[in-house]
Design a protein around this motif. Structure first.
Motif, PDB file in Angstrom:
ATOM      1  N   THR A 264      72.434  13.278  43.367  1.00 57.96           N
ATOM      2  CA  THR A 264      71.071  13.689  43.045  1.00 57.96           C
ATOM      3  C   THR A 264      70.881  15.200  43.054  1.00 57.96           C
ATOM      4  O   THR A 264      69.793  15.662  42.756  1.00 57.96           O
ATOM      5  N   THR A 265      71.896  15.955  43.393  1.00 52.12           N
ATOM      6  CA  THR A 265      71.737  17.412  43.222  1.00 52.12           C
ATOM      7  C   THR A 265      72.684  17.913  42.131  1.00 52.12           C
ATOM      8  O   THR A 265      72.298  17.947  40.966  1.00 52.12           O
ATOM      9  N   PHE A 266      73.921  18.250  42.466  1.00 52.65           N
ATOM     10  CA  PHE A 266      74.839  18.765  41.442  1.00 52.65           C
ATOM     11  C   PHE A 266      74.979  17.791  40.272  1.00 52.65           C
ATOM     12  O   PHE A 266      75.063  18.199  39.121  1.00 52.65           O
ATOM     13  N   GLY A 267      75.001  16.495  40.596  1.00 49.73           N
ATOM     14  CA  GLY A 267      75.206  15.489  39.558  1.00 49.73           C
ATOM     15  C   GLY A 267      74.130  15.532  38.487  1.00 49.73           C
ATOM     16  O   GLY A 267      74.405  15.324  37.305  1.00 49.73           O
ATOM     17  N   ILE A 268      72.887  15.786  38.902  1.00 51.84           N
ATOM     18  CA  ILE A 268      71.798  15.860  37.917  1.00 51.84           C
ATOM     19  C   ILE A 268      71.687  17.280  37.360  1.00 51.84           C
ATOM     20  O   ILE A 268      71.386  17.476  36.195  1.00 51.84           O
ATOM     21  N   PHE A 269      72.000  18.259  38.205  1.00 54.18           N
ATOM     22  CA  PHE A 269      71.903  19.645  37.737  1.00 54.18           C
ATOM     23  C   PHE A 269      72.764  19.855  36.501  1.00 54.18           C
ATOM     24  O   PHE A 269      72.377  20.570  35.587  1.00 54.18           O
ATOM     25  N   MET A 270      73.963  19.250  36.496  1.00 52.13           N
ATOM     26  CA  MET A 270      74.842  19.526  35.354  1.00 52.13           C
ATOM     27  C   MET A 270      74.205  19.068  34.046  1.00 52.13           C
ATOM     28  O   MET A 270      74.356  19.703  33.013  1.00 52.13           O
ATOM     29  N   VAL A 271      73.449  17.978  34.104  1.00 47.43           N
ATOM     30  CA  VAL A 271      72.778  17.506  32.901  1.00 47.43           C
ATOM     31  C   VAL A 271      71.671  18.476  32.494  1.00 47.43           C
ATOM     32  O   VAL A 271      71.529  18.841  31.325  1.00 47.43           O
ATOM     33  N   LEU A 272      70.903  18.897  33.485  1.00 48.17           N
ATOM     34  CA  LEU A 272      69.767  19.761  33.193  1.00 48.17           C
ATOM     35  C   LEU A 272      70.195  21.101  32.620  1.00 48.17           C
ATOM     36  O   LEU A 272      69.570  21.635  31.717  1.00 48.17           O
ATOM     37  N   MET A 273      71.299  21.614  33.174  1.00 47.85           N
ATOM     38  CA  MET A 273      71.761  22.910  32.690  1.00 47.85           C
ATOM     39  C   MET A 273      72.120  22.822  31.210  1.00 47.85           C
ATOM     40  O   MET A 273      71.825  23.732  30.435  1.00 47.85           O
ATOM     41  N   VAL A 274      72.748  21.712  30.843  1.00 45.70           N
ATOM     42  CA  VAL A 274      73.125  21.545  29.442  1.00 45.70           C
ATOM     43  C   VAL A 274      71.881  21.412  28.573  1.00 45.70           C
ATOM     44  O   VAL A 274      71.770  22.041  27.523  1.00 45.70           O
ATOM     45  N   ALA A 289      73.670  27.104  32.319  1.00 52.30           N
ATOM     46  CA  ALA A 289      74.137  27.102  33.705  1.00 52.30           C
ATOM     47  C   ALA A 289      73.779  28.411  34.395  1.00 52.30           C
ATOM     48  O   ALA A 289      73.275  28.417  35.528  1.00 52.30           O
ATOM     49  N   ILE A 290      74.024  29.522  33.711  1.00 49.01           N
ATOM     50  CA  ILE A 290      73.765  30.817  34.346  1.00 49.01           C
ATOM     51  C   ILE A 290      72.271  30.984  34.602  1.00 49.01           C
ATOM     52  O   ILE A 290      71.841  31.346  35.701  1.00 49.01           O
ATOM     53  N   LEU A 291      71.480  30.634  33.581  1.00 41.54           N
ATOM     54  CA  LEU A 291      70.030  30.778  33.732  1.00 41.54           C
ATOM     55  C   LEU A 291      69.509  29.886  34.853  1.00 41.54           C
ATOM     56  O   LEU A 291      68.733  30.300  35.717  1.00 41.54           O
ATOM     57  N   PHE A 292      69.957  28.629  34.853  1.00 41.94           N
ATOM     58  CA  PHE A 292      69.516  27.668  35.863  1.00 41.94           C
ATOM     59  C   PHE A 292      69.855  28.165  37.267  1.00 41.94           C
ATOM     60  O   PHE A 292      69.029  28.140  38.171  1.00 41.94           O
ATOM     61  N   HIS A 293      71.076  28.645  37.409  1.00 39.79           N
ATOM     62  CA  HIS A 293      71.502  29.089  38.736  1.00 39.79           C
ATOM     63  C   HIS A 293      70.677  30.280  39.207  1.00 39.79           C
ATOM     64  O   HIS A 293      70.277  30.349  40.368  1.00 39.79           O
ATOM     65  N   VAL A 294      70.417  31.204  38.281  1.00 37.54           N
ATOM     66  CA  VAL A 294      69.631  32.384  38.672  1.00 37.54           C
ATOM     67  C   VAL A 294      68.214  31.961  39.055  1.00 37.54           C
ATOM     68  O   VAL A 294      67.693  32.354  40.098  1.00 37.54           O
ATOM     69  N   ILE A 295      67.618  31.087  38.222  1.00 35.71           N
ATOM     70  CA  ILE A 295      66.257  30.625  38.538  1.00 35.71           C
ATOM     71  C   ILE A 295      66.244  29.952  39.909  1.00 35.71           C
ATOM     72  O   ILE A 295      65.387  30.202  40.748  1.00 35.71           O
ATOM     73  N   LYS A 296      67.242  29.113  40.139  1.00 35.54           N
ATOM     74  CA  LYS A 296      67.292  28.360  41.388  1.00 35.54           C
ATOM     75  C   LYS A 296      67.411  29.314  42.575  1.00 35.54           C
ATOM     76  O   LYS A 296      66.672  29.202  43.554  1.00 35.54           O
ATOM     77  N   GLU A 297      68.300  30.278  42.472  1.00 37.16           N
ATOM     78  CA  GLU A 297      68.485  31.185  43.607  1.00 37.16           C
ATOM     79  C   GLU A 297      67.221  32.013  43.861  1.00 37.16           C
ATOM     80  O   GLU A 297      66.859  32.261  45.004  1.00 37.16           O
ATOM     81  N   VAL A 298      66.560  32.419  42.777  1.00 38.64           N
ATOM     82  CA  VAL A 298      65.351  33.237  42.963  1.00 38.64           C
ATOM     83  C   VAL A 298      64.237  32.402  43.589  1.00 38.64           C
ATOM     84  O   VAL A 298      63.595  32.827  44.543  1.00 38.64           O
ATOM     85  N   THR A 299      64.023  31.186  43.076  1.00 39.26           N
ATOM     86  CA  THR A 299      62.948  30.370  43.662  1.00 39.26           C
ATOM     87  C   THR A 299      63.288  29.994  45.094  1.00 39.26           C
ATOM     88  O   THR A 299      62.410  29.932  45.948  1.00 39.26           O
ATOM     89  N   TRP A 300      64.571  29.769  45.382  1.00 38.92           N
ATOM     90  CA  TRP A 300      64.952  29.397  46.743  1.00 38.92           C
ATOM     91  C   TRP A 300      64.680  30.539  47.717  1.00 38.92           C
ATOM     92  O   TRP A 300      64.488  30.326  48.888  1.00 38.92           O
TER      93      TRP A 300
END
Lengths: 353, 408, 300
Positions: A264-274, A289-300
């Protein structure tokens, strides 16, 4: 502007810039190395998911299975080569286990090879079982397999069960360890990208696209679909297995449900990033992937307590309102950037909708 | 729509925020960092710990802060949410240290998370005082910068096993005839408690008849309870964080089981008395700390005063008992203050040496670290729920009440 | 494992107790699964937020109980509240998902599930909650067989609700419109049925059913904001096994799921409880696959 993406000079410049950034960024911002390591892993996740999800039209929710399988395979090899696994993982805590420099790296090399091989074998076996499932049943079936394996591993005492497994500590200077793992993940992401770039340009790429567009017709045209599907899944498994092996060492500790098989985390993230970057394109997953990761780190960092709400909303908005993804959007707005391939791209986008 | 300008603005704002969070460290404050579970399966307990940290910080700052070399420093804690997953813990620790300039760490909640974070703090030689990671396997890795104020997990239910053996002897039964049923959650903490319990059972020569593990998403224990119906054990030992304690209490009553002795962990954080009233009578609860114990210190007063003040200042605990998770978190902050003042410097290596020489009495109990970093001066106590109150019944040195046996 | 089997056969009353218990909780699973079958069958939406609707319903009932309102009255409130929420979610998100491919609804509802979990955590806190009515269980055979009144109440309520929904589907205009839309939306539209209205009604009804099921769950188990997923998984297993549009099969599969879960956990150990539930899904899918490929061969 005509076909800038296609001129060899521009392409060379683009690749050189990315390579240079990949090497220089951790030197400029050494404190962010850990996050960048995970970012490249996300790129691998997205690229490998897109082989099936984007290019072949099989939406798997269980690819994360290979990530965990690779992690456990390498863990068992790295420890099992030098110590007794059961004793190492015993709940009572065991003793202190030291690994010398050469033990550590030979173990790791062997572990990575085994992880990759095991994952490919598993992909071939599982492919036999699941590729008969269509549409949502394929998604649910693969998700179920990843979940059930996570549950079963957590009852397997030899690998620590629900306690998880602590990996051997890096033997050298601990500060340099993060650069070692960064380089591994970066190289893996580059290799994955280069391989897929070649693959999508080959006959194989055309074949899996044909499966996506109409599997029955593809079968009728004489494409051995099951063979192609199995090979495509094995490729994804190969890279994911190695990613898992690296991550297990990078994170130093893993346990089955939250780290190794996190459906429910990485497993779904990979779909969303695509989806975010653009399904069925080569660059889409990378950008997503890059955008998602940056957004995630900033919101976190800045939305403590609300970060998951933000993520959930991002998912809903992406899925519901922005199906074409960033690459799809650019292609629609600026078709000339893609030069002579404009007709083909338009065609493909049309099919996707 | 994607606008280049707005994007650049966002980047600018983001970098400004990064800069300001680093700058906050520069004033006369000591910045502690902690990755704590605010979401996910440990969110309840993570919140207890966070309340404890915040309360202690407030209290210490109000009393003039930390005095080092004639200068007062205020404490401040920087938190990140680790989502209850070890996959995040290590990264967040790294981020606290590298990006936020944290030099001193407070621990996360649970042994699993501590296991993920300890290698990182060790790598950067950052002293970490943790209050919520009890697994023994944390203290055999040779970590030099890890200190734990709580008792390690094998001690959690050790006194329950000893008590069962004593009761058997007093009733003229051989320890070998005492049948024990075990149900432990399949997670690092509970499995570690289980390993300790099994060692003790072997030592006392009791007999294990049921040894079940509980899934992490536990809802129903009917299967385990049915086994208890069939095999009629004399002692039932459960550990599965608060949901395990709650579910077991409820279903023992619902399935009309009569077990002479039931021991568990996390009774307080499960709010057993508040939720289940009479049903919870007679349960034995392992606890790190009890407000009825006679510990005290100049900062927080006695254990009872600490308890009363939490109830007064934090409304959420007004109607439920203050869990030990909260008390030990506060104690961890207090240990930092003490070590800072003794070391007389902000240097983290001097601080480490001061920490390892810690020998103090607190409202939470005595604190003295072994070479491995665990606290060896404070015992676990066992409380029994009697008439809606938690009364200490074991070990004998601390017991204020007699054990009610058999239960019901 | 063999020891456990031995107990099951040597003390059959215990086995009976587990089967009864499994049937009682299976009733609730069947209710949740029926809601899923409804949205899946009528509008082709695979709702991964199913379990989170359930947990929200549980919270509503629990919150009212805190004000001294008996769950028997709290459950209808949960039903109504979730109906409203279902309608809002339909208008905001789901109505844009129906036309897309099958995978979209899975992901979109997953996003909704995350938002719901976090919001519940912020509003109600992360503590495990429950409504403990502390009712005395009925004991038989020297308490070897116990039947818990809360579970009995939950089972009966689930049956009553299911019967009500089914007769609504059979008798009322709206029910007929829903069934017509499920069979062929285009034809239904041609016949003058406002399919948009049917969709929003169906999705709201599902959310409401989940809300009521959640109210029942709040009386028998502990719950917290992040536990919804396990109810979603069970609903998917049941619907996949029973197929869409076959209500009797959904109920049978739901009851069977409860029994398999309890006895399976007894035989293999409680730690395998989740693995059994999900493993069952894999088995069901594969069996169906084998059956359908065999059928295909016969046709050829």
């Amino acid at each position: 502007m005509n076909s800038i993406m296609n001129s060899p000079v521009a392409k060379f410049a683009l690749y050189a810039t990315i390579l240079a950034l990949g090497i220089l960024l951790p030197m400029w911002f050494p404190n962010y190395t850990g996050q960048m390591t995970v970012m490249w892993m996300m790129v691998v996740f997205a690229l490998t998911w897109d082989i099936l999800g984007g290019q072949m039209g099989y939406n798997s929710l269980g690819n994360i299975f290979f990530f965990g399988a690779g992690m456990y395979a390498t863990g068992m090899v790295q420890v099992g080569m030098f110590y007794d696994l059961a004793e190492y993982n015993s709940a009572a805590g065991g003793g202190i286990f030291n690994f010398t420099f050469s033990q550590y790296f030979t173990g790791m090399a062997a572990g990575f090879v085994v992880a990759a091989i095991v994952c490919v074998i598993l992909a071939v076996i599982l492919g036999r079982l699941v590729f008969g499932l269509r549409g949502p049943y394929f998604a649910i079936g693969t998700l179920a397999i990843a979940t059930v394996v996570g549950e079963l591993v957590s009852t397997w005492e030899l690998v620590g069960g629900g306690q998880g497994m602590s990996m051997p500590n890096y033997p050298g200077d601990l500060g340099e360890a993060k650069f070692v793992f960064y380089s591994m993940m970066f190289v893996l992401a580059i290799c994955t990208f280069a391989f897929l770039r070649w693959l999508y340009g080959s006959r194989f790429g055309l074949a899996i696209n044909a499966i996506r567009d109409d599997e029955e017709k593809a079968e009728g045209m004489g494409i051995h679909t099951l063979r192609y599907k199995t090979v495509a899944w094995s490729i994804a498994a190969f890279f994911l297995g190695i990613a898992g092996a690296i991550y297990g060492n990078f994170n130093n500790f893993f346990e089955p449900i939250d780290v190794a098989f996190p459906t429910t985390t990485f497993g779904i993230f990979m779909v969303l990033m695509v989806l975010l970057g653009g399904k069925g394109t080569l660059w889409g997953p990378v950008i997503g992937a890059i955008l998602f990761h940056v957004i995630k780190e900033v919101t976190w960092t800045y939305l403590l307590n609300l970060q998951w709400v933000a993520l959930g909303l991002l998912i809903v908005v992406t899925v519901v309102y922005f199906q074409e993804g960033i690459m799809g959007w650019i292609m629609r707005k600026k078709p000339t950037w893609f030069g002579i391939r404009v007709e083909g791209e338009k065609q493909r986008l049309g099919d996707m909708r | 729509m994607f606008h280049y300008r707005t994007f650049m603005k966002a980047v600018a704002v983001t970098s400004a925020l990064v800069a300001s969070s680093v700058a906050a460290n520069a004033a006369d404050t000591i910045l502690l960092g902690s990755a704590i579970s605010l979401t996910g399966k440990y969110a309840t307990a993570g919140n207890h710990a966070k309340v404890g940290y915040d309360f202690a910080v407030k209290k210490i700052n109000a009393a003039g802060g930390v005095k080092i070399g004639g200068k007062s420093y205020m404490l401040e804690v920087k938190y990140y949410d680790d989502e209850s997953t070890p996959a995040r813990g290590g990264q967040l620790a790294e981020r606290l240290i590298n990006q936020d300039g944290v030099q001193y760490m407070l621990g996360p909640y649970s042994s699993g998370l501590t296991k993920a974070i300890a290698p990182v703090t060790e790598k950067y030689k950052i002293p970490m005082v943790e209050a919520e990671g009890a697994s023994r396997s944390l203290f055999n890795k040779g970590y030099k910068y890890l200190f734990a104020v709580l008792s390690t997990s094998e001690q959690y239910l050790a006194s329950a096993v000893a008590l069962a053996a004593d009761v058997a002897k007093a009733n003229g039964k051989k320890p070998g005839d005492v049948k024990v049923a075990l149900a432990f959650e399949n997670d690092p903490f509970s499995l570690d408690v289980r390993a300790g319990v099994i060692d003790d059972i072997k030592k006392h020569g009791l007999k294990i008849v049921i040894d079940d593990k509980l899934p992490r998403n536990l809802t129903d224990m009917t299967a385990t309870m049915t086994k208890i119906k069939a095999l009629k054990p004399d002692v039932f030992i459960v550990s599965g964080h608060s949901k395990g304690a709650g579910t077991a209490t409820r279903q023992i009553a619902e399935m009309k089981l009569s077990i002479p002795m039931v021991a568990m962990t996390h009774c307080e954080s499960a709010n057993l008395v508040g939720k289940y009233k009479e049903t919870a009578e007679g349960m034995l609860c392992a606890t790190q700390w009890a407000e009825t114990l006679t510990y005290k210190d100049p900062m927080f007063g006695t254990a009872a005063e600490f308890n009363a003040e939490i109830k007064k200042t934090v409304p959420e605990y007004a109607n439920k008992s203050v869990p030990y998770q909260l008390a030990q978190a506060a104690a961890a902050v207090y240990v930092f203050k003490d070590a800072f003042e003794r070391s007389g410097s902000l240097d983290k290596d001097k601080l480490r040496d001061a920490l390892s020489a810690t020998n103090m009495k607190t409202f939470y109990g005595d604190i003295k670290f072994s070479a491995a970093g665990n606290n060896t001066a404070k015992p676990m106590v066992l409380r029994q729920i009697q008439n809606g109150k938690y009364n200490v019944v074991a070990p004998t040195a601390f017991a204020s009440h007699k054990l009610d046996w058999p239960r019901k | 494992m063999w020891d456990n089997l031995q107990i099951m056969f040597s003390i059959p009353v215990l086995t009976l107790g587990m089967i009864i218990d499994g049937l009682l909780i299976g009733g609730i699973f069947a209710l949740i699964a029926y809601g899923l079958a409804l949205v899946w069958g009528v509008m082709n939406v695979k709702n991964l937020a199913q379990g989170d609707f359930v947990i929200l319903g549980a919270y509503v009932t629990w919150w009212l109980y805190g004000y001294g309102i008996n769950p028997i009255f709290g459950i209808p409130v949960a039903f109504a509240a979730l109906w409203g929420l279902g309608w809002i979610i339909y208008k905001l998100v789901i109505c844009r998902v129906i036309e897309h491919d099958l995978f979209t609804s899975l992901l979109a509802t997953f996003g909704i599930a995350i938002v719901m979990q976090q919001t519940m955590k912020i509003v109600f806190g992360a503590d495990e909650q429950t409504i403990a009515l502390n009712l005395e269980s009925f004991g038989f055979f020297d308490n070897l067989l116990t039947i818990q009144p809360t579970r009995l109440i939950a089972f009966i309520s689930a049956i009553v609700l299911a019967v009500a929904v089914i007769s609504f589907m059979k008798r009322s205009r709206m029910g007929q419109a829903i069934r017509a839309t499920a069979q062929n939306p285009r034809a239904a539209r041609v016949m003058g049925i406002d399919t948009e209205k049917v969709y929003s009604f169906t999705f709201s009804l599902n959310a409401a059913i989940c809300g009521a099921a959640g109210g029942l769950i709040s009386m028998i188990w502990e719950f917290q904001p992040f536990i919804g997923l396990i109810y979603s998984i069970r609903a998917f297993v049941i619907v996949t096994a029973a197929g869409l549009g076959n209500l009797a099969a959904v109920i049978a599969a739901g009851l069977g799921m409860g029994v398999v879960e309890q006895t399976g956990a007894f035989v293999f150990g409680t730690e395998y409880q989740q693995a059994i539930v999900v493993g069952l899904l894999v088995v069901v899918l594969l069996v169906k696959l084998v059956l359908s490929s065999r059928r295909r061969q016969v046709v050829e």
